[in-house]
Structure formats: C-alpha cells, structure tokens
Design a protein around this motif. Structure first.
Motif, short mmCIF file in Angstrom:
data_model
loop_
_atom_site.label_atom_id
_atom_site.label_comp_id
_atom_site.label_asym_id
_atom_site.label_seq_id
_atom_site.Cartn_x
_atom_site.Cartn_y
_atom_site.Cartn_z
N ARG A 403 0.82 -1.08 0.09
CA ARG A 403 -0.06 -0.20 0.03
C ARG A 403 0.83 1.32 -0.08
N THR A 407 0.90 4.20 -2.77
CA THR A 407 0.88 5.36 -2.51
C THR A 407 1.84 6.35 -2.89
N ASP A 426 -6.38 3.88 -7.96
CA ASP A 426 -7.18 3.96 -6.76
C ASP A 426 -7.89 2.62 -6.75
N HIS A 427 -8.09 1.62 -7.81
CA HIS A 427 -8.90 0.45 -7.54
C HIS A 427 -7.84 -0.54 -6.82
N THR A 430 -7.62 0.61 -3.22
CA THR A 430 -8.86 -0.11 -2.38
C THR A 430 -8.75 -1.30 -2.07
N GLU A 431 -8.38 -2.30 -3.21
CA GLU A 431 -8.16 -3.71 -2.99
C GLU A 431 -7.18 -3.91 -1.80
N SER A 433 -6.21 -2.14 0.61
CA SER A 433 -6.81 -1.60 1.73
C SER A 433 -7.93 -2.71 2.37
N GLN A 434 -8.67 -3.21 1.51
CA GLN A 434 -9.61 -4.06 1.97
C GLN A 434 -8.81 -5.56 2.41
N GLU A 437 -7.61 -4.97 5.73
CA GLU A 437 -8.82 -5.02 6.77
C GLU A 437 -9.27 -6.54 7.04
#
Length: 592
Positions: A403, A407, A426-427, A430-431, A433-434, A437
């Motif tokens: 990530r 960035t 961005d995609h 997001t992936e 980051s998911q 999580e």
C-alpha cells in the motif's frame, strides 16, 4: 648416447617403438578421461543422495529439523553438496589440463613423427637408387671387359691363320680395338659411379640418418617428459581440492559437535506438552453402605422420596483419564467391580456432552483441524495460534508495504502526470486496503483465541456460548455442568467436575439426543473455480478462489453441499468448484 650412431641400422624398430610410445600416451589419455567421467558420476550421485534426504518444503520433515541432530544432518547434506562440487572441479581440471592438452599434443606428435620417418625413407630410397646405379655400371664394365677379351683372342687367332685374308685380319683387329675402348669407357664410368656411391653412402650413414634419428630421439624424449608432467598434474589436481574437502569434513565434524541432546529433549517437551495436570487419585467407593442400612419399606420409601435423582454419570470422579464421559444408562444396574468398570471405561466409545465436544470429536475422527485448533491440548493450541498470528502479521506488513509503495507511486503520478494516471491506482489501493482490513479481522480473531488460551479472556468463547445457548432456557444446570466439565479457565480441556453439578443433572437422555439437527462432518475441501451468487433458498454464494469445506458430495443432481463456517452452509453447482475429498473421511456422508 645417440640413436643416430648406435641404432643406424634399426630404422624399422625405431618406427615401431615410436608408434608404441604414442599408443602409451593415448592409453593414458583414455585413463584420465575415464577418471573424469567417474568423478562426474560420483559427484552426480552425491548430489542426488543429498537431494534425496533434504527435507521437503511445507512438510512434517521440515518441522523435524528444529532438533540439533537433524540440523547437523542437514549441514552434512549441504557439505556433501560442496564435497560433490570438488569432485566436479577435479573432473574439469583434469579434462582441461590433461585430456585436452595431451590430445592436442598427440596430434602434433604424430605429424612430427610422420615427417621424420618420411625423410628417413626418402634417404633410404636415394641410397638404394645409388646402389642400383653402381651395380648396373659394374655389370656393364664386366661385360665390356669380357667382350674386349674375346675380340682380342679372335683377332690373334685370325692373325695367326695363314688361310685368312688380310682384310679379315684387319677387320678383327679393328673390332678388338673397339671392344677394348668400350671396356675402358665402362671402367671409367664404373669408377665414377663407385666414387659417387661411396660419398652418398657416407653421407647417409654418417649425416642424414644420424640427424633424422637424433630428431626422432628428441621427439621421443619430449613425449616421455610430457607424460611425466601430466602425471604430476594429475596428482596436483587432486591435491588442490584436498584443503576444501578437508574444510567440508571439518564442517561436518563441527555440525556433529553442535548436537545438544538437552536442547533436543527440551524441544520434545515443547512439541508435545499438553498443559494438562496429571490425573488425581481415584476416590474410594464404599460398597458396604447398603449393608449398614436398615431394610424396611419405610426406609426404602424415604430413600426414594428424599434422595437425589437416581440417574447420574457412572464412575464419575475427579482426575478422569479421558475428557469424554461414559454414562450408565440404567440407574438400577448393579455396580460392577472397579477393574471391570475400568476396562469398559477404556475400551468403550465415549459419549459426547455438548456441541463443542461433538465438534472436537468429529474433528479428531475425520482428521480435520478446527480453525481455532480446539482439538489440540492447551500448550500445543497456544503455539499453533501464536504461529498463525505471526503469519497474519507478516501478511499484514507485506500488504502495508505494498500500500505504501502504491501511495508513493500515486504521489509521483500526481506530481508528474506524464508518467501515468493517478486514478488508475485507486482500484489497486482500495483492493489492498480491503485485504489489510480482512487480515486484521482475521488476526484479531486468532488473537482473541490466543488470549483465551493464555487466560486473558473468559474461558468460554463466543462460539461455545452460541452453541450451548440454545439449551440455557430448558436446562441451564446441565449446560453449565457440561461447560465446566469440558473447559478450563485457559480455554482448554479439564478433567474436573464438581459433585454439586453432578447432582443437578436432569434425568433426560441429553447425551444421545439433541433438540436441533447436528452438523454434518467435513469430508474434504473445495476451491471455487467461479463466482456463484446463491439467491435461491438452500444455496450459498461463493467467490472465485475461495476455499470451503465439503460436507456432502454430488449425488447425481449436479449440486454439492459445502460449508463456510458454523452458520453458513448450502449447495453450489458441482461444476463451479474443484473438490478435494479426504480419503480417511470419504465415507462420512451421513449424520452421526
């Protein structure tokens, strides 16, 4: 000593001897070549041997190499690889320094030998031609002398004969003179050729042949020196690798000396320590109590009215030898001797008191490992959970690094739009980051289980509370007794059950019948090949690449029953998953 002076007449023998010398050299080359092949084959066999006994990745063998003895063996295998490498070095050096060089030298030697013996044969042919000329001149001189002598005798005979005319005498005299002149010419020619032959012969035996033989001698001596140097090189090639081979052997000895039997013994304790306390003493069961009672209808009725419920677990005592309990079905059954009960206790199939015990029993039976490792003893469970938490933390760190890299790349694109489009990342961001999580939630789940084992949380997990909650309204005492019997404050097994809880067990056959349907055991796993949206009742949604448990095979209708966790199960099309059945549990398709 020179071959030219001592062996001036041994041309053929020298030719044979020098050919034998070349044959010896070629034989030595063949010997070294076969030695290099043996070294290569030996090195290959050593490498294959070391590879054969290397621990397989992601297998039980890899875990065994925590022990110092196994580490020493692994070091030995690695050193054998280096040892084999030195034999390959021997083969390469012998090939380059001996075989190749000698093969080239043999070709040069053959050419040189051929040249020398060609010159020798040429000199031989020349002297033979001179000898033939001399013989021819000698025979001609001899013939002319004989012809001149006969012509002279004929002239003298004709001259003495009175009946011969003067013309005939004169003719005979002229013939005699001609023959005599021819004889003189032949004599001069023979003398000249003889002198020439003697000169050529002297040159042949004292100049040409000695020079040629001297060169052949030098060539042969160079061959002998060369084969001696090759033998020295042969030994030096071996000698050069001796220090490295010695180091390999020293490392093997060092690895052997590093074996620590005490450390290995401690590792065995860490690997198999269960965390359970040893069983306590078995209480004495007094069978003489009925004898002391006063047998009467009144006492019997009072005992029936005031006593505790007859139905209880047979042989229940502190410090049981097995976490599952064998229950006496009939309260009126006569008590058997302790030895008979113990044999029945060991050989009989234990009953299961609660859903959590049921799940553990199925896991042990089918070979499937629960996600929370609840089938393991406390100490082993703690280690497995800690290992799982460490693995998840590593994955989280890896995703976080990814990530951060994305960035930074996005910042670069923002500052330099010509290098790329920031929105394209961005995609991916997001992936990632998911994923982070999801991994964090997974890590928190395992950390909660780990904290439970280590005693930082209440002994009963949420899952156990959910499983036993359905019985709380009807039978709270029974459920609490089950939980106390199966769980200890550290979230593991315990063998204790209070006598108070034992007395509160209701006379229901709770161990054999449940109010709700028991879950099917897992008979294998499956991997989703495609995403499936389970919108109809009885189906379950899966995502491509997801791994789930198989609880019922396709029975010919094109559907397979699978489970994601305790609360999510359903059917998916068989063509959407790839099934891996557990061979040990292949027949376990029915309810237990």
């Amino acid at each position: 000593m020179s071959w030219g002076t001592e062996l001036w007449d041994q041309f053929d023998n020298l030719e044979k001897h020098t050919q034998w010398g070349i044959d010896i050299l070629e034989k030595y080359i063949k010997f070294v070549k076969e030695r290099t092949e043996i070294e290569l084959s030996y090195a290959k066999q050593l490498r294959n041997l070391a590879k054969k006994y290397q621990p397989k990745k992601n297998s039980k063998e890899e875990e065994e190499y925590r022990y110092t003895a196994c580490k020493a063996f692994l070091s030995t295998l690695n050193e054998m690889n280096d040892y084999a490498g030195q034999h390959e070095v021997i083969s390469e050096n012998m090939t380059s320094s001996i075989t190749v060089e000698l093969a080239r030298y043999v070709q040069e030697l053959k050419q040189e030998r051929k040249s020398y013996f060609h010159d020798g044969r040429k000199a031989q042919q020349h002297i033979e031609i001179c000898w033939k000329q001399l013989e021819s001149s000698k025979r001609r001189f001899e013939r002319d002398c004989k012809e001149a002598d006969r012509a002279q005798q004929y002239f003298e005979k004709m001259d003495a004969d009175i009946n011969v005319t003067k013309a005939d005498v004169e003719k005979a005299r002229q013939q005699a003179q001609v023959r005599h002149q021819m004889a003189e010419d032949s004599k001069a020619d023979y003398s000249s050729i003889l002198q020439k032959f003697n000169h050529e012969q002297h040159e042949y035996y004292h100049t040409h042949i000695p020079n040629i033989f001297q060169k052949i001698q030098e060539m042969e001596e160079r061959r002998i020196v060369r084969i001696g140097e090759s033998m020295k090189t042969y030994a030096e090639v071996d000698r050069q690798v001796i220090p490295i081979i010695g180091k390999c052997l020293d490392e093997i000895v060092k690895a052997a000396e590093s074996i620590d039997q005490k450390n290995d013994s401690q590792l065995v304790i860490e690997a198999y320590k269960s965390g359970f306390e040893p069983p306590g003493d078995i209480e004495f069961e007094d069978y003489t109590q009925p004898m002391k009672r006063t047998v009467s209808d009144n006492s019997l009725s009072n005992s029936r009215g005031e006593g505790k419920p007859e139905l209880k677990f047979g042989g229940k005592a502190k410090g049981k030898l097995w976490p599952f309990i064998k229950k006496n079905k009939s309260p009126k059954q006569q008590k058997e001797p302790l030895s008979h009960r113990f044999n029945e206790f060991v050989t009989s199939k234990p009953k299961i008191h609660c859903f959590r015990s049921l799940k553990r029993g199925l896991s042990l039976k089918l070979g499937a490992t629960p996600e929370d490792f609840s089938n393991l003893p406390p100490e082993q469970r703690r280690k497995k959970l800690q290992q799982k938490v460490d693995e998840l933390n590593k994955e989280i760190q890896k995703e976080m690094d990814q990530r951060d890299a994305i960035t930074k790349m996005k910042d670069v694109y923002l500052k330099n739009p010509q290098m790329g489009d920031p929105a394209s990342l961005d995609h991916k961001l997001t992936e990632v980051s998911q994923n982070i999580e999801k991994l964090r939630l997974e890590a928190q789940k395992f950390e909660a289980w780990l904290a439970e084992v280590e005693g930082r949380l209440p002994a009963r997990s949420e899952q156990a509370r959910r499983q036993s909650g359905m019985f709380d309204a009807q039978n709270p005492a029974t459920v609490n007794s089950c939980a106390q019997d199966r769980e200890s404050p550290d979230g593991s097994y315990t063998e204790e059950q209070s006598q108070e809880g034992e007395g509160k067990v209701l006379a229901t056959d709770f161990d054999d019948e449940f109010d709700e349907e028991e879950p099917l055991p897992a008979i294998g796993t499956c991997k989703a090949l495609y995403t499936f949206e389970g919108q109809n009742e009885g189906t379950i949604s899966v995502v491509e690449g997801e791994t789930l448990y198989v609880i019922e095979e396709d029975k010919g209708d094109g559907w397979t029953r699978i489970r994601r966790n305790e609360d999510e199960e359903g059917y998916v099309p068989t063509s959407y998953v790839e099934v891996y059945l557990d061979k040990n549990a292949k027949g376990a398709k029915t309810y237990i």
